[in-house]
Write an enzyme that holds these catalytic residues in place. Structure first.
Site, PDB file in Angstrom:
ATOM      1  N   GLU A 107       0.835  -1.193   0.000  1.00  0.00           N
ATOM      2  CA  GLU A 107       0.000   0.000   0.000  1.00  0.00           C
ATOM      3  C   GLU A 107       0.873   1.249   0.000  1.00  0.00           C
ATOM      4  O   GLU A 107       1.773   1.386   0.834  1.00  0.00           O
ATOM      5  CB  GLU A 107      -0.912   0.029   1.227  1.00  0.00           C
ATOM      6  CG  GLU A 107      -1.983  -1.045   1.244  1.00  0.00           C
ATOM      7  CD  GLU A 107      -2.924  -0.942   2.435  1.00  0.00           C
ATOM      8  OE1 GLU A 107      -4.019  -1.518   2.361  1.00  0.00           O
ATOM      9  OE2 GLU A 107      -2.562  -0.283   3.440  1.00  0.00           O
ATOM     10  N   CYS A 108       0.616   2.155  -0.927  1.00  0.00           N
ATOM     11  CA  CYS A 108       1.204   3.499  -0.950  1.00  0.00           C
ATOM     12  C   CYS A 108       2.734   3.468  -0.897  1.00  0.00           C
ATOM     13  O   CYS A 108       3.376   3.195  -1.899  1.00  0.00           O
ATOM     14  CB  CYS A 108       0.609   4.344   0.175  1.00  0.00           C
ATOM     15  SG  CYS A 108       0.706   6.127  -0.118  1.00  0.00           S
ATOM     16  N   GLY A 109       3.338   3.739   0.257  1.00  0.00           N
ATOM     17  CA  GLY A 109       4.786   3.702   0.354  1.00  0.00           C
ATOM     18  C   GLY A 109       5.356   2.352  -0.010  1.00  0.00           C
ATOM     19  O   GLY A 109       6.456   2.250  -0.567  1.00  0.00           O
TER      20      GLY A 109
END
EC number: 6.3.5.11
Length: 459
Positions: free
Chosen positions: A331-333
């Protein structure tokens, strides 16, 4: 839910509720109380500060992502051994996921918990007008118990006396605190909000300073009395955990660069039979042994891009894990770490794992912020095509180019709260699944169990 409780809300973001919540938590702990903290909304950062102040995990309460049943039950279980619960609001008291309704707001959570609300107001430059402002908040939702007002950034104690008299004359809730301008130490921040708290930023000395300021400027006896005058609302019976199937070991990235996880998600995975094995993409040489899957959460990989790039053995280990088509959820990072590299705002580029066939770059302005409802476009970590969850996005990065390599497809169909047109988002190939959306497993019953089955290779 018989635990004494308070909601600390603000008229807007920046009213000072986080500093006051930290100070109040520290002051209560100095009195020997076990304080359970909560944060309204999807934020990952404020809870790290509240966890340090309370020395207990701070729990997110999000009405839009999780719903009333879950919120009430989670509050009841988290406060089972606590003396008092302190809930920090999000944005302004009535701000949330819908401009015409209470969904996702602090007011919604306060109503569900039957909790009295202390309203933090920036009183700089205000006198009797404060009473008019508070009157609007008090009467906007008659089902809400607005129990007191904290006037922040006052010019003097005399200023506070004037405000107290104005509230009394208007028949409004009492003034429960006069906080003098600049009496609370500032909290450090970066582009996503506050920095992640650690003992470097929130020392015992800093906590004592906040606690001293609160003890000196808030009416603590009255506040404690308000917290105790709450109804005993029954909680919902907790769902029994299910651990059928062989044990699963999930490697969870956790260090300065990766730490955006909802505690409830992690607990749900453990309840479903997973063992979470922490590792550091920054500091460890390689992955832990005998892992079935990888969980790469969000965080600040851009802040530590040089260190992540330097750790070549770890980057290669993650790349090999992906090349072997082992289950990976990012997720994301975590998505950024799986990319070919991260391009920073100064133009420099740092190599990452290359598991995704594109690089990412940091932007000067925010790329996206808001709630998202996601739907699997194909079979994925949470079930077959069509499986829906809810989550949240907040990021300043983007993919530089969409994947051109064969076999890649979008991970989700996403419906954003502020758009009527669903869009394709994220990247999926085999058992690698990467997205910018932070999902909350409580938004779909059985999500954690399905995820553990995915990690076992059984779905």
């Amino acid at each position: 839910m018989s635990c004494p409780r308070l909601v600390i809300a603000g008229t807007s973001s920046g009213a000072g509720k986080t500093s006051l919540t930290l100070g109040l938590t520290a002051a209560l702990r100095r009195r020997g109380l076990k304080v359970q903290t909560f944060k309204v909304g999807p934020d990952f950062l404020d809870p790290t500060w509240l966890s340090l102040a309370s020395e207990r995990p701070c729990i997110n309460l999000d009405g839009w992502m999780c719903g009333e049943r879950y919120v009430r039950d989670r509050f009841a279980t988290a406060t089972a051994d606590a003396d008092i619960a302190i809930v920090e609001g999000v944005m302004g008291l009535f701000d949330g996921a819908d401009p015409a309704a209470a969904a996702g707001s602090t007011a919604e959570i306060a109503r569900w918990l039957d909790a009295p609300v202390l309203l933090v107001v920036n009183a700089h430059g205000m006198a009797r007008s404060l009473a008019a402002l508070v009157k609007g908040y008090a009467e906007f939702d008659p089902d809400l118990h607005l129990a007191g007002v904290i006037a922040n950034r006052c010019g003097s104690t005399r200023h506070g006396d004037w405000l107290s008299e104005a509230l009394c004359a208007a028949g409004m809730p009492p003034l429960t605190g006069t906080v003098i301008r600049d009496s609370l130490p500032p909290l450090p921040s970066r582009h996503l909000g506050l920095v992640t708290a650690d003992r470097q930023h929130l020392t015992s000395e800093a906590l004592n300073t906040l606690a001293d300021a609160v003890e000196r400027q808030l009416d603590m006896p009255r506040i404690l009395d308000l917290a105790e005058k709450v109804p005993a609302t029954p909680g919902v019976a907790a769902t029994a955990s299910s651990t059928e199937g062989r044990p699963v070991r999930i490697g969870m990235a956790f260090d300065e660069a990766f730490h955006f996880y909802y505690p409830d998600n992690l607990q749900a995975l453990e309840d479903a039979g997973a063992t979470l094995v922490r590792f550091s993409p920054m500091h460890d040489d390689t992955l832990p042994a005998d892992l079935d899957a990888l969980l790469l959460g969000g965080g600040y990989p851009e802040e530590y891009a040089d260190t992540l790039e330097t750790n070549q053995t770890m980057r290669q280990a993650v790349a090999d894990f992906a090349a072997a088509d082992r289950p990976i959820y990012a997720e994301c990072g975590g998505l950024m770490y799986l990319s070919e590299g991260i391009e920073l705002r100064d133009g420099s580029r740092h190599a990452m794992t290359g598991a995704l066939p594109f690089a990412t770059r940091m932007l000067a302005t925010r790329k996206r912020l808001g709630y998202a409802e996601v739907r699997h476009l194909a079979h994925g970590p949470f079930g077959p095509a069509g499986t829906c969850l809810r989550g949240h996005e907040f990021h300043y990065s983007e993919a530089i180019a969409e994947p051109a390599a064969p076999g890649w497809q979008s991970a989700w169909q996403v419906s954003y709260r502020r758009s009527n047109k669903p869009v394709a988002e994220g990247y999926q190939r085999g058992r690698l699944f990467a997205s910018y959306v932070h999902t909350h497993f409580a938004s779909r019953p059985g999500a954690a169990r399905a995820f553990v089955d995915f990690c076992r290779g059984e779905s």
